[in-house]
Design an enzyme around this catalytic site. Structure first.
Site, PDB file in Angstrom:
ATOM      1  N   GLU A 188      15.564 -17.855 -10.392  1.00 38.47           N
ATOM      2  CA  GLU A 188      15.253 -16.452 -10.641  1.00 38.47           C
ATOM      3  C   GLU A 188      14.571 -16.279 -11.996  1.00 38.47           C
ATOM      4  OE1 GLU A 188      15.125 -12.227 -10.261  1.00 38.47           O
ATOM      5  OE2 GLU A 188      15.088 -13.936  -8.881  1.00 38.47           O
TER       6      GLU A 188
ATOM      7  N   LYS B 167      10.810 -14.714 -12.578  1.00 42.52           N
ATOM      8  CA  LYS B 167      10.521 -13.588 -13.468  1.00 42.52           C
ATOM      9  C   LYS B 167       9.402 -13.938 -14.448  1.00 42.52           C
ATOM     10  CE  LYS B 167      13.069 -10.699 -11.717  1.00 42.52           C
ATOM     11  NZ  LYS B 167      12.593 -11.378 -10.517  1.00 42.52           N
TER      12      LYS B 167
ATOM     13  N   TRP C 199      -3.497  -2.352  -1.425  1.00 45.80           N
ATOM     14  CA  TRP C 199      -3.261  -3.734  -1.830  1.00 45.80           C
ATOM     15  C   TRP C 199      -4.020  -4.606  -0.836  1.00 45.80           C
ATOM     16  CZ3 TRP C 199      -0.869  -8.332  -0.179  1.00 45.80           C
ATOM     17  CH2 TRP C 199      -0.497  -9.228  -1.193  1.00 45.80           C
TER      18      TRP C 199
ATOM     19  N   ASN D  47      -1.033   1.814   6.025  1.00 45.68           N
ATOM     20  CA  ASN D  47      -0.247   0.739   5.418  1.00 45.68           C
ATOM     21  C   ASN D  47       0.158  -0.199   6.538  1.00 45.68           C
ATOM     22  OD1 ASN D  47       1.348  -0.900   3.868  1.00 45.68           O
ATOM     23  ND2 ASN D  47       2.991   0.580   3.575  1.00 45.68           N
ATOM     24  N   GLY D  48      -0.119  -1.489   6.382  1.00 40.80           N
ATOM     25  CA  GLY D  48       0.212  -2.461   7.413  1.00 40.80           C
ATOM     26  C   GLY D  48      -0.974  -3.342   7.735  1.00 40.80           C
TER      27      GLY D  48
ATOM     28  N   ARG E  60       4.363   0.052  -6.359  1.00 39.74           N
ATOM     29  CA  ARG E  60       4.338  -0.743  -5.134  1.00 39.74           C
ATOM     30  C   ARG E  60       3.290  -1.852  -5.195  1.00 39.74           C
ATOM     31  NH1 ARG E  60       6.810   1.896  -0.739  1.00 39.74           N
ATOM     32  NH2 ARG E  60       5.425   0.892   0.751  1.00 39.74           N
TER      33      ARG E  60
ATOM     34  N   LYS F 139       5.564  -4.310  -5.012  1.00 43.74           N
ATOM     35  CA  LYS F 139       7.009  -4.128  -5.096  1.00 43.74           C
ATOM     36  C   LYS F 139       7.666  -4.316  -3.741  1.00 43.74           C
ATOM     37  CE  LYS F 139      10.926  -3.031  -6.994  1.00 43.74           C
ATOM     38  NZ  LYS F 139      11.579  -3.997  -7.885  1.00 43.74           N
TER      39      LYS F 139
ATOM     40  N   CYS G 240       0.823  -1.207   0.000  1.00 39.13           N
ATOM     41  CA  CYS G 240       0.000   0.000   0.000  1.00 39.13           C
ATOM     42  C   CYS G 240       0.859   1.259   0.000  1.00 39.13           C
ATOM     43  CB  CYS G 240      -0.901   0.016   1.231  1.00 39.13           C
ATOM     44  SG  CYS G 240      -1.943  -1.434   1.400  1.00 39.13           S
TER      45      CYS G 240
ATOM     46  N   GLU H  53       6.038 -14.165 -12.643  1.00 38.82           N
ATOM     47  CA  GLU H  53       5.597 -12.876 -12.122  1.00 38.82           C
ATOM     48  C   GLU H  53       4.903 -12.032 -13.174  1.00 38.82           C
ATOM     49  OE1 GLU H  53       8.423 -11.127  -8.628  1.00 38.82           O
ATOM     50  OE2 GLU H  53       9.357 -11.370 -10.576  1.00 38.82           O
TER      51      GLU H  53
ATOM     52  N   HIS I   8      14.204 -37.458 -10.604  1.00 41.51           N
ATOM     53  CA  HIS I   8      13.548 -37.634  -9.308  1.00 41.51           C
ATOM     54  C   HIS I   8      12.153 -37.018  -9.292  1.00 41.51           C
ATOM     55  CE1 HIS I   8      17.107 -39.273  -7.277  1.00 41.51           C
ATOM     56  NE2 HIS I   8      17.784 -38.453  -8.070  1.00 41.51           N
TER      57      HIS I   8
END
Length: 609
Positions: A481, A485, A75, A100-101, A27, A604, A2, A488, A504
């Protein structure tokens, strides 16, 4: 997550608030809203689901004007994305709050407030904040005292901006566990979740410390610490400009940030090498004393930063000969880890405000005297609470999918490896050689960036729903990574495996509909990897391979598409091979038409648990 913006001025603050929200879009959010105290002393509010532009369009039809205001990009945590759940939240048309939180005891507070007659209009945890403040104002407290008293009732993390109609021209703000800055203007003050939101109106900032409460008016600012004492906080001048967080000539922030990597890698190295050695003072004035005592390393991080830490484990153990553990912060913080006195605890975070990483560090404060933060934001909580610090100098990273922050973290971790390693296994010649290679790496990355062959692969993935990434050794975290990406920003289900693990389980997934993306530097493991890829091809799997141009991969046949990568040492190959994987995920996302810079459901900066 947020984003908060607030302002007290002698001009209409709505345009300032709106532009601040635009600059906080990176964000991550699902709704946005603004509330101002208008010239008649009323709280006017407008909220919309979706992009800030939706809010802007509504403001054209329903303008808000006022000298005091707060704004927010939400958010969703408690309650679905909807207009009634969007911030700011208002109680009895008297008090407005942005938050925010997470207020963890919101359910108990809600029950109590409902019994007192407060009416709820949302499912959010934030609404209990505004009701609790109004509860104390009804008892005769002014806004500052009501906020101070309310904080004693809250459990959890918060950054708050609060206004009230009976005290126009006043804004009370506080933070605990979530970041907040105050922008200092001339006859006006602003608040925001980070400096990027306020760069158009000021370059001077005060970074509130944990537990601070600020009482803000257009011509005065008083800050109280967590003990209620009046304190002076330093005013810092930001070197960032408003243009530094713009896309410039690039279609997306992510593409801009990918192309900035040669420059920021050099900046991360600048001033930290002398006489072919890493300067210990790059990590802080006490670094030499600390490094002399370190016998092992514990790395704690989340997401992309965790992958950087996994690469560093290979470096620290193979090069420096130092035992290293790496753990996801969200798991580590709830364990009861055994940390020896000679362990260096390394936290890695782009923002320096990652909630789980910060909590993990705080949990260890009484268990270790050696802590090091590798971070991109100088004024962040992790930086302030760590004994040693290495700033990565990546500059603002707006795209949610981290790129330049990741590679600068890797550079910082290599510098750490060399600084610690010279006290153990690394001799002067090895350090000199690796530093020389690091200095030439940006030029090699430029060659990769100027190649357009990666874009050609995007057409093959326009209808793909699943993909596997493979790597061996130090390239396994790079495969992880790359998979992160792709998932995402293109929403393709992508997973990474150590190539030796194919038999396996993952080999059962291989068929013509499951593309395999692999990375193959010349690192001594290339023949093992080729054998793994032959297993894939034998089962009609199609392979997309980033391979060192010195390797002969002709035996893999037509089912293996190859893009060659310039030669580089095995030690620095993770830094180089991250680049084409970033480009690959970017072009696939563009081809699929997703929101590259602001992918759905993601934020973010993960500043809540």
């Amino acid at each position: 997550m947020c984003g908060i913006v607030g302002a007290v001025a002698e001009r209409n603050v709505t345009p300032i608030l709106l532009e601040g929200l635009r600059r906080l879009e990176y964000r991550g959010y699902d709704s946005a809203g603004i509330a101002v105290i208008n010239h008649e002393g009323r709280l006017d509010r407008l909220r919309r689901v979706g992009k800030v532009e939706n809010l802007n369009e509504s403001l054209q039809q329903h303008p808000l004007n006022g000298f005091t205001g707060i704004a927010h990009t939400r958010w969703a945590t408690h309650g679905e994305p909807s207009e009634h759940n969007a911030h700011p939240h208002i109680c009895d048309n008297k008090v407005g709050v942005v938050h925010n939180g997470i207020i963890e005891n919101h359910a108990a507070l809600r029950e109590k407030q409902q019994a007192e007659g407060f009416a709820f209009t949302s499912e959010t945890d934030t609404e209990v904040v505004v009701h609790q403040i109004e509860h104390y104002k009804k008892q005769g407290m002014d806004l500052l005292e009501a906020v101070k008293t309310s904080l004693n009732d809250f459990e959890g993390a918060y950054a708050l901006g609060v206004v009230a109609i009976d005290e126009p021209g006043r804004l009370v703000t506080t933070r605990s566990g979530s970041p907040l800055v105050i922008g200092v203007g001339f006859g006006e003050y602003f608040i925001a979740s980070d400096v990027a939101a306020l760069l158009p109106v000021t370059s001077r900032f005060i970074f509130l410390q944990e537990g601070d409460i600020a009482d803000i008016r257009k011509d005065s600012l008083v800050i109280y610490d967590k003990n209620g004492e009046i304190v002076e906080r330093e005013i810092s001048t930001s070197e960032l400009s408003a243009d530094s967080v713009s896309r410039g000539e690039y279609r997306h922030y992510m593409l801009k940030e990918i192309h900035e990597q040669p420059t920021v890698l050099l900046e991360t190295l600048e001033g930290r090498i002398y006489d072919d050695k890493v300067l210990d003072t790059s990590f802080g004035s006490e670094a030499a004393e600390v490094f002399d005592q370190v016998k092992q390393v514990q790395i704690i991080a989340c997401g992309t930063s965790y992958h950087a830490g996994m690469v560093a484990r290979y470096w620290l153990e193979a090069l420096a000969g130092i035992p290293c553990n790496v753990e996801v912060a969200s798991e580590f913080r709830y364990r009861k880890p055994v940390i020896s006195a000679d362990t260096l605890v390394v936290t890695i975070s782009q923002s320096g405000e990652t909630a789980d990483t910060l909590a993990a560090l705080r949990n260890l404060q009484d268990k270790t005297q050696y802590s090091l933060c590798i971070c991109n934001v100088p004024e962040s909580s992790l930086v302030r609470e760590s004994r040693l610090v290495l700033m990565t100098r990546a500059g603002p990273e707006i795209g949610v999918a981290s790129t330049k922050a990741f590679t600068t973290q890797l550079v910082g971790l290599m510098l750490l490896t060399l600084a610690l390693g010279r006290r153990h296994n690394i001799d002067g010649a090895t350090e000199k050689q690796l530093l020389a290679e690091l200095m030439t790496l940006p030029a090699i990355i430029e060659k990769v960036l100027n190649s357009h062959s990666v874009e050609d692969w995007s057409d093959y993935f326009k209808d793909t729903t699943n993909a596997l990434f493979l790597g061996r050794g130090m390239q396994y975290p790079i495969a992880m990574e790359g998979a992160l990406k792709l998932k995402e920003i293109s929403y393709i289900h992508a997973e990474a495996y150590a190539a030796g693990e194919l038999k396996h389980g993952p080999l059962a997934l291989v068929d013509p509909e499951m593309p395999i993306i692999a990375v193959a530097p010349k690192d001594g493991l290339e023949d093992k990897l080729k054998s793994n890829l032959m297993e894939v091809i034998a089962r009609n799997g199609e392979v997309y391979l980033f391979a060192d141009e010195r390797l002969d991969v002709s035996e893999l046949g037509d089912m293996c598409h190859v893009i060659t990568v310039p030669p580089i040492s095995a030690e620095l190959a993770p830094l180089l091979y991250a680049i084409p994987l970033q480009l690959f995920s970017y072009y696939v996302a563009v081809r699929k038409g997703t929101d590259v810079d602001q992918p759905r459901n993601l934020a973010k900066s993960v500043t809540v648990e």
